[in-house]
Scaffold this motif. Structure first.
Motif, short mmCIF file in Angstrom:
data_model
loop_
_atom_site.label_atom_id
_atom_site.label_comp_id
_atom_site.label_asym_id
_atom_site.label_seq_id
_atom_site.Cartn_x
_atom_site.Cartn_y
_atom_site.Cartn_z
N THR A 106 7.71 -6.26 0.01
CA THR A 106 8.12 -4.77 0.32
C THR A 106 7.37 -4.05 -0.18
O THR A 106 6.96 -4.18 -1.49
N THR A 107 6.48 -3.25 0.57
CA THR A 107 5.50 -2.23 -0.12
C THR A 107 5.51 -0.91 0.36
O THR A 107 5.96 -0.70 1.53
N THR A 110 6.80 2.99 4.16
CA THR A 110 7.35 1.84 3.21
C THR A 110 8.14 0.94 4.12
O THR A 110 9.01 1.41 4.96
N GLY A 111 7.89 -0.48 3.48
CA GLY A 111 9.08 -1.41 4.34
C GLY A 111 8.41 -2.65 4.07
O GLY A 111 7.66 -3.05 2.97
N ASP A 112 8.89 -3.66 4.92
CA ASP A 112 8.59 -5.25 4.44
C ASP A 112 7.51 -5.64 5.45
O ASP A 112 7.66 -5.23 6.62
#
Length: 123
Positions: free
Chosen positions: A45-46, A62-64
């Motif tokens: 996740t970043t 932002t997300g996986d």
């Protein structure tokens, strides 16, 4: 007027922490690229951040991400897709523009390849 679409012949490899590179644009007017990021690391996740020092714009998503995920950021049409599906709820900042000449781009929060595709604009 140019109908040539510019894309990097070889995708730029982004290291896990961040990478800064210069994208040199022809033409006389600013333009909005399509940025394609292909992830190559472990599941994470970043927040992927892409900044252009020439314009002061910063884009964040932002997300996986999982290995081989493809994140496409279409700055002209202002939309983002992850593996072909809309991913707009995870966007912050501004969609990037490139200006004629040198654009210093910094990509962080991502590991993989980065491709910019655009068409030079003239007035």
């Amino acid at each position: 007027m140019s109908d040539i679409v510019i894309t990097r012949l070889l995708p730029l490899l982004i290291k896990p922490l961040f990478t800064t590179f210069t994208e040199t644009v022809g033409g006389t007017e600013r333009l909005a690229p399509v940025i394609t990021l292909t992830y190559d690391d472990t599941i994470i996740t970043t927040t992927v951040s892409i900044a252009n020092a020439a314009t002061g714009e910063t884009f964040e998503w932002t997300g996986d991400l999982a290995p081989a995920d493809v994140l496409v950021i279409d700055c002209e049409d202002c939309h983002v897709k992850l593996n072909g599906s809309a991913a707009m709820l995870l966007v912050d900042g501004q969609f990037l523009h490139l200006v004629p000449g040198a654009n210093v781009i910094t990509v962080s929060g991502f590991s993989g390849t980065c491709n910019f595709t655009y068409r030079a604009r003239y007035v």
